[in-house]
Design an enzyme around this catalytic site. Structure first.
Site, short mmCIF file in Angstrom:
data_model
loop_
_atom_site.label_atom_id
_atom_site.label_comp_id
_atom_site.label_asym_id
_atom_site.label_seq_id
_atom_site.Cartn_x
_atom_site.Cartn_y
_atom_site.Cartn_z
N LYS A 1 0.97 -1.18 0.07
CA LYS A 1 0.01 -0.01 -0.04
C LYS A 1 0.90 1.13 -0.11
O LYS A 1 1.62 1.40 0.89
CB LYS A 1 -0.79 0.00 1.08
CG LYS A 1 -1.87 1.24 1.18
CD LYS A 1 -2.64 1.17 2.41
CE LYS A 1 -3.69 2.49 2.33
NZ LYS A 1 -4.53 2.62 3.44
N ARG B 1 -10.50 10.12 1.61
CA ARG B 1 -10.48 10.84 2.89
C ARG B 1 -11.55 11.81 3.10
O ARG B 1 -11.96 12.24 4.23
CB ARG B 1 -8.92 11.36 3.13
CG ARG B 1 -7.84 10.14 2.99
CD ARG B 1 -6.64 10.78 3.13
NE ARG B 1 -5.54 9.56 3.20
CZ ARG B 1 -4.36 9.85 2.92
NH1 ARG B 1 -3.66 11.21 2.85
NH2 ARG B 1 -3.56 8.91 2.80
N LYS C 1 1.22 9.93 5.53
CA LYS C 1 1.21 8.67 6.10
C LYS C 1 2.57 7.94 5.79
O LYS C 1 2.63 6.69 5.58
CB LYS C 1 0.16 7.89 5.74
CG LYS C 1 -1.26 8.50 6.06
CD LYS C 1 -2.32 7.71 5.86
CE LYS C 1 -3.61 8.15 6.50
NZ LYS C 1 -4.93 7.23 6.36
N GLU D 1 7.58 -6.94 1.44
CA GLU D 1 6.27 -7.00 2.36
C GLU D 1 5.42 -8.13 1.99
O GLU D 1 4.90 -8.76 2.84
CB GLU D 1 5.41 -5.68 1.85
CG GLU D 1 5.83 -4.36 2.44
CD GLU D 1 5.68 -4.16 3.93
OE1 GLU D 1 4.81 -5.06 4.55
OE2 GLU D 1 6.04 -2.98 4.38
N LYS E 1 -1.94 -1.56 -3.95
CA LYS E 1 -2.83 -0.35 -4.11
C LYS E 1 -2.14 1.10 -4.04
O LYS E 1 -1.22 0.69 -3.19
CB LYS E 1 -3.93 -0.40 -2.56
CG LYS E 1 -4.61 0.75 -2.28
CD LYS E 1 -5.29 0.59 -0.90
CE LYS E 1 -6.03 2.02 -0.80
NZ LYS E 1 -6.54 1.96 0.72
N SER F 1 -9.85 5.61 -4.74
CA SER F 1 -10.84 6.84 -5.28
C SER F 1 -10.51 7.86 -6.20
O SER F 1 -10.97 8.45 -7.01
CB SER F 1 -11.19 7.66 -3.79
OG SER F 1 -9.95 8.18 -3.09
N TYR G 1 -14.99 1.35 -7.30
CA TYR G 1 -16.18 1.97 -7.02
C TYR G 1 -16.89 1.90 -8.39
O TYR G 1 -18.03 2.45 -8.21
CB TYR G 1 -15.83 3.75 -6.77
CG TYR G 1 -14.90 3.71 -5.26
CD1 TYR G 1 -15.63 3.38 -4.31
CD2 TYR G 1 -13.61 3.80 -5.57
CE1 TYR G 1 -14.73 3.39 -3.08
CE2 TYR G 1 -12.74 3.93 -4.40
CZ TYR G 1 -13.49 3.62 -3.18
OH TYR G 1 -12.65 3.79 -2.04
C1 PBG Z 1 -7.48 3.87 5.47
C2 PBG Z 1 -7.68 3.53 4.01
C3 PBG Z 1 -7.74 4.33 2.83
C4 PBG Z 1 -8.00 3.72 1.79
C5 PBG Z 1 -8.50 2.55 2.16
N1 PBG Z 1 -8.28 2.47 3.53
C6 PBG Z 1 -7.08 5.62 2.92
C7 PBG Z 1 -5.93 5.89 3.27
O1 PBG Z 1 -4.91 4.92 3.49
O2 PBG Z 1 -5.46 7.37 3.75
C8 PBG Z 1 -8.29 4.55 0.36
C9 PBG Z 1 -9.18 4.00 -0.57
C10 PBG Z 1 -9.44 4.88 -1.70
O3 PBG Z 1 -8.60 5.89 -1.93
O4 PBG Z 1 -10.26 4.76 -2.58
N2 PBG Z 1 -6.73 2.92 6.28
#
Ligand code: PBG
Length: 327
Positions: free
Chosen positions: A198, A208, A220, A236, A251, A277, A316
């Site tokens: 991730k 968010r 993050k 990982e 992701k 997203s 989505y």
């Molecule tokens: C949070 C989480 C996130 C997403 C899924 N779980 C956001 C982040 O890590 O800030 C993102 C999903 C998306 O953008 O569609 N743990």
């Protein structure tokens, strides 16, 4: 001119021939629909993600029914938690009567055939907006303290009916710890879908906004991966495999297809990719402006993710795509 001996175009001549030689097929069964929920009684259109909705408890059941009708059989749940229920250690994740456990029980009772996937991470529950606990003095995200809370979150979700627990927090050692915690409570049949690679991506911005879960301070980057790194994804992967992950995820998806491919080649586990997203929004924004064809571009992007090696895709566009595939 010497006529070419090889003419690849022969196999592209008719739809029937093209269908015969197609290497990748997309099916509604490959798709997972991420849905947003809140405790309010009204369904609310999400401003940051046009076309997506934050569902009320009743709305959630309606969208679950529509999802199944479309042929998509998996949902992943993302809760918007009231500000009043947030604190610095994400205490609300242990609440058996919280929004996620209540939603899981309602969904399981009505639609036992639906695969329910839950997100494990503190960000929607944390007053700091981070996936882990923030040390108030140093600002450091505390790994091992966070993992203990994540284990409690996973057990609460499993008890409420989650089929698959998906830790998205990127703390070290959490897959093994969650496996142990689940097994200790008798949830040996609940799977773990690890967010293995991730990345610290700006493509998460709209999500968010949808959950009001952006970090209050900093970013993050001390826990999510550097977008510049590929070998680290292998590291990982090996850790998550060794710790007992049942499925692994990359992701975002579109800008990281090389990682999807590399993970596919390095593991026998099922591989998931999350079209996040921001990827969704780029397609929607262009489609809504009349600049791109939504259907064609969405299906092409999903096919590309599958071709790169994903077995399943969180998107989505899941409901739209399932509808288009059935046409
Ligand atoms: C949070 C989480 C996130 C997403 C899924 N779980 C956001 C982040 O890590 O800030 C993102 C999903 C998306 O953008 O569609 N743990």
């Amino acid at each position: 001119m010497i006529p070419p001996l090889h003419r690849p175009r022969r196999s592209r001549r008719t739809p029937a021939l093209r269908d015969l030689v197609r290497e990748t097929t997309l099916s509604a069964h490959d798709l997972v629909y991420p849905v947003f929920l809140h405790a309010d009684q009204e369904d609310v259109a999400i401003e940051a993600m046009p076309g997506q909705t934050r569902w009320s408890p009743d709305g959630l059941l309606r969208v679950a029914e529509r999802t199944l009708e479309a042929g998509v059989r998996a949902l992943v749940l993302f809760p918007k938690i009231e500000d009043g229920a947030k604190d610095s250690t994400g205490t609300e994740v242990s609440n058996e009567e919280g929004l996620v456990p209540r939603s899981l029980r309602a969904l399981k009772a009505r639609f036992p055939e639906l695969a329910l996937i839950t997100d494990v991470a503190l960000d929607p529950y944390s007053s700091d907006g981070h996936d882990g606990i923030v040390d108030p003095d140093s600002g450091v995200i505390l790994n091992d303290e966070t993992v203990e809370v994540l284990c409690r979150q996973a057990v609460v979700q499993a008890r409420a009916g989650a089929d698959v627990i998906a830790p998205s927090d990127m703390m070290d050692g959490r897959v093994g710890a969650i496996r142990e915690a689940l097994d200790a409570e008798g949830f040996t049949d609940v799977s773990i879908l690890a967010y293995t690679a991730k990345y610290a991506s700006s493509f998460y911005g709209p999500f968010r906004g949808a959950l009001d879960s952006a970090p209050k301070d900093g970013d993050k980057k001390t826990y999510q991966m550097d977008p510049a790194n590929a070998r680290e994804a292998m590291r990982e992967l090996y850790l998550d495999e060794a710790e007992g992950a049942d499925m692994v995820m990359v992701k975002p998806a579109g800008p990281y297809l090389d990682i999807v491919r590399a993970v596919r080649e390095a593991t026998t586990l099922p591989v998931a990719a999350y079209q996040v997203s921001g990827e969704y929004l780029m397609i929607e924004a262009a489609a809504r402006s009349g600049w791109l064809d939504r259907r064609e571009v969405a299906l092409e992007s999903l096919t590309g993710i599958k071709r790169a090696g994903a077995d399943m895709i969180l998107t989505y566009h899941a409901l739209d795509a399932a509808g288009w595939l059935a046409d």
